[in-house]
Design an enzyme around this catalytic site. Structure first.
Site, PDB file in Angstrom:
ATOM      1  N   LYS A 134     -26.600 -15.334 -26.678  1.00 13.69           N
ATOM      2  CA  LYS A 134     -26.758 -16.446 -26.505  1.00 13.69           C
ATOM      3  C   LYS A 134     -25.966 -18.094 -26.398  1.00 13.69           C
ATOM      4  O   LYS A 134     -25.189 -18.482 -25.080  1.00 13.69           O
ATOM      5  CB  LYS A 134     -27.924 -17.567 -26.543  1.00 13.69           C
ATOM      6  CG  LYS A 134     -28.272 -19.161 -26.611  1.00 13.69           C
ATOM      7  CD  LYS A 134     -28.992 -19.759 -27.652  1.00 13.69           C
ATOM      8  CE  LYS A 134     -28.001 -20.250 -28.627  1.00 13.69           C
ATOM      9  NZ  LYS A 134     -27.682 -22.285 -28.671  1.00 13.69           N
ATOM     10  N   ASN A 135     -24.587 -17.667 -26.963  1.00 11.74           N
ATOM     11  CA  ASN A 135     -23.406 -18.628 -26.653  1.00 11.74           C
ATOM     12  C   ASN A 135     -22.095 -18.016 -26.276  1.00 11.74           C
ATOM     13  O   ASN A 135     -21.632 -18.628 -26.024  1.00 11.74           O
ATOM     14  CB  ASN A 135     -22.750 -18.537 -28.037  1.00 11.74           C
ATOM     15  CG  ASN A 135     -23.816 -19.778 -29.398  1.00 11.74           C
ATOM     16  OD1 ASN A 135     -24.547 -20.330 -29.098  1.00 11.74           O
ATOM     17  ND2 ASN A 135     -24.042 -19.659 -30.346  1.00 11.74           N
ATOM     18  N   CYS A 165     -28.500 -29.223 -31.680  1.00  9.21           N
ATOM     19  CA  CYS A 165     -28.637 -29.352 -33.211  1.00  9.21           C
ATOM     20  C   CYS A 165     -28.600 -30.249 -34.123  1.00  9.21           C
ATOM     21  O   CYS A 165     -27.610 -30.692 -33.788  1.00  9.21           O
ATOM     22  CB  CYS A 165     -29.600 -27.897 -33.572  1.00  9.21           C
ATOM     23  SG  CYS A 165     -29.940 -26.820 -33.493  1.00  9.21           S
ATOM     24  N   ARG A 210     -20.560 -33.550 -34.500  1.00  4.66           N
ATOM     25  CA  ARG A 210     -19.402 -32.655 -33.428  1.00  4.66           C
ATOM     26  C   ARG A 210     -19.322 -33.075 -32.190  1.00  4.66           C
ATOM     27  O   ARG A 210     -19.824 -32.446 -31.182  1.00  4.66           O
ATOM     28  CB  ARG A 210     -20.851 -31.547 -33.050  1.00  4.66           C
ATOM     29  CG  ARG A 210     -21.121 -30.703 -33.812  1.00  4.66           C
ATOM     30  CD  ARG A 210     -21.402 -28.918 -33.559  1.00  4.66           C
ATOM     31  NE  ARG A 210     -23.038 -29.250 -32.967  1.00  4.66           N
ATOM     32  CZ  ARG A 210     -23.659 -28.748 -32.704  1.00  4.66           C
ATOM     33  NH1 ARG A 210     -22.723 -27.302 -32.480  1.00  4.66           N
ATOM     34  NH2 ARG A 210     -24.801 -28.489 -32.097  1.00  4.66           N
ATOM     35  N   ASP A 248     -23.319 -19.825 -38.529  1.00  3.57           N
ATOM     36  CA  ASP A 248     -24.670 -19.524 -37.878  1.00  3.57           C
ATOM     37  C   ASP A 248     -25.634 -18.005 -38.267  1.00  3.57           C
ATOM     38  O   ASP A 248     -26.963 -17.777 -37.800  1.00  3.57           O
ATOM     39  CB  ASP A 248     -24.807 -19.288 -35.875  1.00  3.57           C
ATOM     40  CG  ASP A 248     -24.661 -20.078 -34.845  1.00  3.57           C
ATOM     41  OD1 ASP A 248     -24.902 -21.982 -35.367  1.00  3.57           O
ATOM     42  OD2 ASP A 248     -24.189 -20.062 -33.579  1.00  3.57           O
ATOM     43  N   ARG A 252     -35.073 -21.866 -28.495  1.00  3.66           N
ATOM     44  CA  ARG A 252     -33.392 -21.345 -27.964  1.00  3.66           C
ATOM     45  C   ARG A 252     -33.012 -20.517 -28.169  1.00  3.66           C
ATOM     46  O   ARG A 252     -32.126 -20.717 -27.497  1.00  3.66           O
ATOM     47  CB  ARG A 252     -32.883 -22.837 -28.776  1.00  3.66           C
ATOM     48  CG  ARG A 252     -33.722 -24.559 -28.236  1.00  3.66           C
ATOM     49  CD  ARG A 252     -32.825 -25.553 -28.578  1.00  3.66           C
ATOM     50  NE  ARG A 252     -31.339 -25.673 -28.466  1.00  3.66           N
ATOM     51  CZ  ARG A 252     -30.725 -25.868 -29.170  1.00  3.66           C
ATOM     52  NH1 ARG A 252     -31.088 -26.289 -30.788  1.00  3.66           N
ATOM     53  NH2 ARG A 252     -29.583 -25.610 -28.461  1.00  3.66           N
TER      54      ARG A 252
END
Length: 426
Positions: A22-23, A116, A121, A311, A405
């Site tokens: 995903k990232n 999230c 951030r 993560d 997600r």
């Protein structure tokens, strides 16, 4: 809304195939804005976040078509430079369109990102870096209004702390700048390397892949991309931990073990037996699956790559609730990433939080018991799944849209490993 139901206490065994990351997929999808024409991306996971990014690009005038895990994106008719709040609010990575829109159109209006709730951030690294490249940025009404007259100008950019999305955004902005740009203290995550490979394949000239110093020699034009998304290292780690937590043994396939150096060593430190090939990881219990011994409590401290991934912090904490002895989990990346603790405590976990450290008293003798819990963010959700799989009785996890997600086909993959898990309406 849907909830996830888990009947725990079943050992997970067998094989599980890892999807694309995903990232990595999100910045690579954003990078297709840089060059007109049809781009081909392979191994693209079908997730809520990738669908949101594609919807955002569609809003900009870009067309896309999916066939299995292959995505074709035609960015020829890029019309708009605005990423509206309604799309950006659900996913922080939406800010990744800022750099490529500026490079392609010379303007961008992007809503400040959501995602999230694990910390502030801020995107100050993005803004400061773009201003060094000659961009004028105004923050007003929850939007970043950015413009540049002509091409950006190469410069030296230094990050106080490595920022993954900051590095990616500035890479995409700088590839067509005049002159040379140097990003110092750049993020070294494999997902950044995946983006570097894609951009170089499009005709960019970037040096320093996998290092903290990236040198970008600007070019005038880029070609459409044809590349593949790397395996998802966070999904890989999540399934390794889930198999271990249930006392099972299994093989994770289509992954890249070299992307998880710190996790694999921490798993070995608990007593688990970890075997690697070029694209598989096998996890076995300390004394074999017939008579598994207790895992050893093991400390972790999150840090930028190649350190322990933030993560995978929540998932490892769930594993440590089942280990013998005391373990400490130190979170150094985000200031608000222990929200899963209260939910794990509902399952019987013994955890105390002191600032940025959570102390876990393993309960390997008594184990965990099923309960109703609530997901608070993507990775916290997966820690609750792991705990629920290992717990006795029934666990119900609400707000599972967080899971969707970042985990493709979660229920099917867990079921194939023997788990008793399904979705129900709330």
């Amino acid at each position: 809304m849907e909830k996830l139901i888990i009947e725990g206490g079943v050992k997970l065994e067998g094989e599980v195939r890892i999807s694309g990351a995903k990232n990595a997929a999100l910045p690579l999808i954003a990078a297709t804005l840089l060059a007109p024409g049809e781009h081909v991306l392979k191994n693209v996971p079908d997730l809520r976040d990738t669908r949101t990014m594609l919807k955002l690009l569609e809003n900009l005038g870009v067309r896309s078509q999916r066939n299995g895990d292959v995505l074709k994106i035609d960015s020829t008719d890029l019309e708009s430079g605005e990423a509206p709040y309604d799309l950006v609010k659900t996913m922080r990575a939406s800010v990744l369109v800022l750099g490529p829109l500026l490079a392609r159109l010379g303007r961008a209006r992007v809503s400040l990102p959501g995602g999230c709730a694990i910390g502030a951030r801020p995107i100050n690294y993005h803004i400061n870096g773009l201003e060094l490249l000659g961009v004028t940025c105004d923050l007003e009404g929850g939007y970043v209004d950015a413009t540049i007259d002509g091409r950006m100008k190469g410069n030296t950019i230094y990050f106080d702390l490595p920022s993954v999305t900051g590095t990616e955004n500035l890479l995409m902005a700088a590839v067509q700048a005049e002159g040379t740009t140097v990003i110092k203290n750049a993020a070294r995550e494999p997902e950044v390397g995946n983006l570097v490979d894609m951009l170089n394949g499009m005709g960019a000239r970037i040096e320093g892949r996998d290092t903290d110093r990236l040198t970008i020699h600007g070019v005038e034009n880029l070609n459409p991309a044809n590349c593949a998304i790397i395996p998802d290292r966070i999904e890989t780690g999540t399934y390794l931990i889930a198999i271990a937590a249930t006392g099972g043994e299994g093989v994770v396939t289509h992954c890249n073990p070299s992307h998880l150096p710190s996790l694999l060593e921490k798993l070995r430190a608990t007593g688990l037996r970890i075997e690697e090939t070029e694209s598989t990881i096998t996890v076995r219990q300390p004394n074999g699956s017939a008579t598994p011994g207790p895992l050893k409590g093991t400390d972790i401290t999150t840090s930028p790559y190649p350190g322990y991934p933030t993560d995978l912090q929540a998932q490892f904490m769930a594993l440590m609730t089942l280990a013998s002895g005391i373990s400490a989990v130190h979170e150094t990346i985000f200031e608000n990433r222990f929200m899963h603790v209260a939910e794990l405590q509902r399952l019987g976990a013994k955890i105390k939080v002191d600032g940025h450290t959570a102390v876990v008293d393993g309960c390997s003798m008594n184990g965990l018991s099923g309960a109703r819990v609530m997901a608070t963010d993507l990775r916290a959700s997966s820690s609750l799944v792991i705990a629920g799989l290992a717990a006795s009785g029934r666990t119900e996890i609400s707000r599972i849209y967080h899971l969707e997600r970042g985990y493709e086909g979660l229920v099917d993959k867990l079921t194939a490993l023997g788990a008793r898990v399904w979705k129900e309406q709330e």
